[in-house]
Design an enzyme around this catalytic site. Structure first.
Site, PDB file in Angstrom:
ATOM      1  N   HIS A 113      -8.017  -5.002  -0.997  1.00 17.83           N
ATOM      2  CA  HIS A 113      -6.880  -4.246  -0.484  1.00 17.83           C
ATOM      3  C   HIS A 113      -6.540  -4.703   0.937  1.00 17.83           C
ATOM      4  CE1 HIS A 113      -4.049  -0.920  -0.468  1.00 17.83           C
ATOM      5  NE2 HIS A 113      -4.338  -0.794   0.815  1.00 17.83           N
ATOM      6  N   ASP A 144     -10.207  -3.290  -5.118  1.00 19.21           N
ATOM      7  CA  ASP A 144      -9.278  -2.332  -4.505  1.00 19.21           C
ATOM      8  C   ASP A 144      -9.254  -1.060  -5.342  1.00 19.21           C
ATOM      9  OD1 ASP A 144      -7.176  -1.017  -3.274  1.00 19.21           O
ATOM     10  OD2 ASP A 144      -5.652  -2.517  -3.764  1.00 19.21           O
ATOM     11  N   SER A 161       0.838  -1.199   0.000  1.00 23.03           N
ATOM     12  CA  SER A 161       0.000   0.000   0.000  1.00 23.03           C
ATOM     13  C   SER A 161       0.878   1.257   0.000  1.00 23.03           C
ATOM     14  CB  SER A 161      -0.959  -0.049   1.191  1.00 23.03           C
ATOM     15  OG  SER A 161      -1.989   0.889   1.063  1.00 23.03           O
TER      16      SER A 161
END
Length: 366
Positions: free
Chosen positions: A336, A306, A152
């Site tokens: 995600h 995501d 991320s």
């Protein structure tokens, strides 16, 4: 407790006026901290590299020669998380044990106390320090087998570090690989098909990603509001849209009937006050194709469900076009942050599957 649950609790605290959303998320994240604890396979210590806090994992089993190394940057929207969170400690400990590798997990400073470029500078300083021949030698690391990795926001930092190292004549050691796990790679266009399709997903809804992006640069709500309406880029930066034009860069199956529209330009004043969102150190997709050449072997993980899916797809495509060897692992049943769902009580088969694929790639390629 995972990002979706944390976000809901934080929203409630925000609504009740107890604290702002980020402060609430930080408290919840802190509750998942565990102290550095060695086991029969790995020695774990908290220390500092170049005056930046790191958690260091050193394998105990003997090695036939020099070891591999992974420098890991945790996720959390540049404002949350730490190397000592249970899920990150598990991932980096498992990496060290499975690969018989030295792992450096970086506790870079976080927003809102610290804004861009502090987070980038912290992880870059650690990487540059570790890549010194004397430091590699101290830890018995093979200089030809070092990787940067992150998930991320940490994937964002890993991509930016790999790019910056190409420009840094002081660094003699080259990275062998970079591994980017559902990375955030651009803040220019926050209306990609993945942002539209997954706008209200519980794990990382669009409003929260917009908040993470804007808080990385400032607490000024005018930037967040401009980003939320996708009207934050000034006309004088219009040339940058070629690097994130999803109508050219995404495969047909991801366009899903969404129609590309020309950008609506925003105020020059915002970009002058907060130039970070146009800086490739914050948005690695914004570098030219020529600047991508020479990047190391790359692993990119994207998840179908995501908002950041399309960032990873566009970067994978651009890297491949620039001649960089890329393994792009797109997981259609994942969301995600899925790789952090590997510990009870939030343990999912998909989390283990993604972690195993990542570790297998490192084992085969590092």
């Amino acid at each position: 407790m995972r990002k979706g649950q944390k976000s809901s609790l934080a929203e409630a605290a925000d609504w009740l006026g107890l604290m702002n959303h980020m402060e609430a998320l930080m408290l919840i994240t802190d509750a998942e901290y565990i102290a550095p604890t060695s086991d029969e396979n790995v020695t774990v210590t908290d220390t500092e590299f170049s005056n930046v806090a790191v958690r260091l994992y050193l394998p105990r089993k003997p090695s036939d020669g020099l070891r591999r190394a992974v420098i890991y940057f945790h996720g959390g929207g540049w404002s949350l998380g730490q190397a000592g969170m249970k899920c990150y400690d598990h991932l980096t400990r498992w990496t060290s044990n499975r690969l018989n590798a030295v792992v450096v997990s970086v506790n870079y400073r976080l927003a809102p106390k610290y804004r861009f470029p502090v987070q980038f500078e912290d992880v870059y300083s650690v990487t540059k320090f570790f890549l010194q021949s004397s430091v590699l030698s101290q830890y018995g690391v093979d200089p030809d087998r070092v990787c940067v990795a992150g998930d991320s926001a940490g994937g964002n930092l890993a991509a930016a570090v790999a790019q910056q190292l190409l420009e840094d004549s002081e660094v003699k050691t080259k990275l062998k690989a970079q591994a980017l796990l559902y990375p955030a790679l651009q803040s220019l266009d926050l209306n990609l098909p993945s942002y539209q399709e997954h706008e209200n997903k519980i794990i990382l809804p669009k409003w929260l990603m917009v908040k993470f992006w804007s808080e990385y640069f400032t607490s000024d709500s005018s930037l967040r509001e401009a980003m939320a309406s996708n009207r934050h880029v000034p006309v004088e930066s219009s040339h940058l849209f070629q690097f994130v034009n999803w109508s050219n860069l995404l495969p047909e199956e991801l366009k899903k009937g969404y129609v590309y529209t020309s950008p609506t330009y925003g105020s020059s004043e915002l970009a002058q006050k907060y130039p970070g969102f146009l800086d490739p150190r914050a948005a690695p997709l914004l570098v030219s194709d020529a600047q991508l050449r020479g990047l190391p072997l790359t692993y990119i993980l994207t998840c179908e469900h995501d908002v950041l899916r399309d960032d990873g797809f566009m970067y994978a495509g651009r890297l491949q076009a620039a001649g960089v060897p890329v393994t792009h692992d797109h997981v259609k049943d994942a969301f995600h942050g899925a790789m952090t769902f590997v510990l009870s009580p939030a343990e999912l088969a998909v989390g283990h599957r993604l972690m195993n694929r990542y570790i297998e790639w490192l084992n085969e390629n590092l």
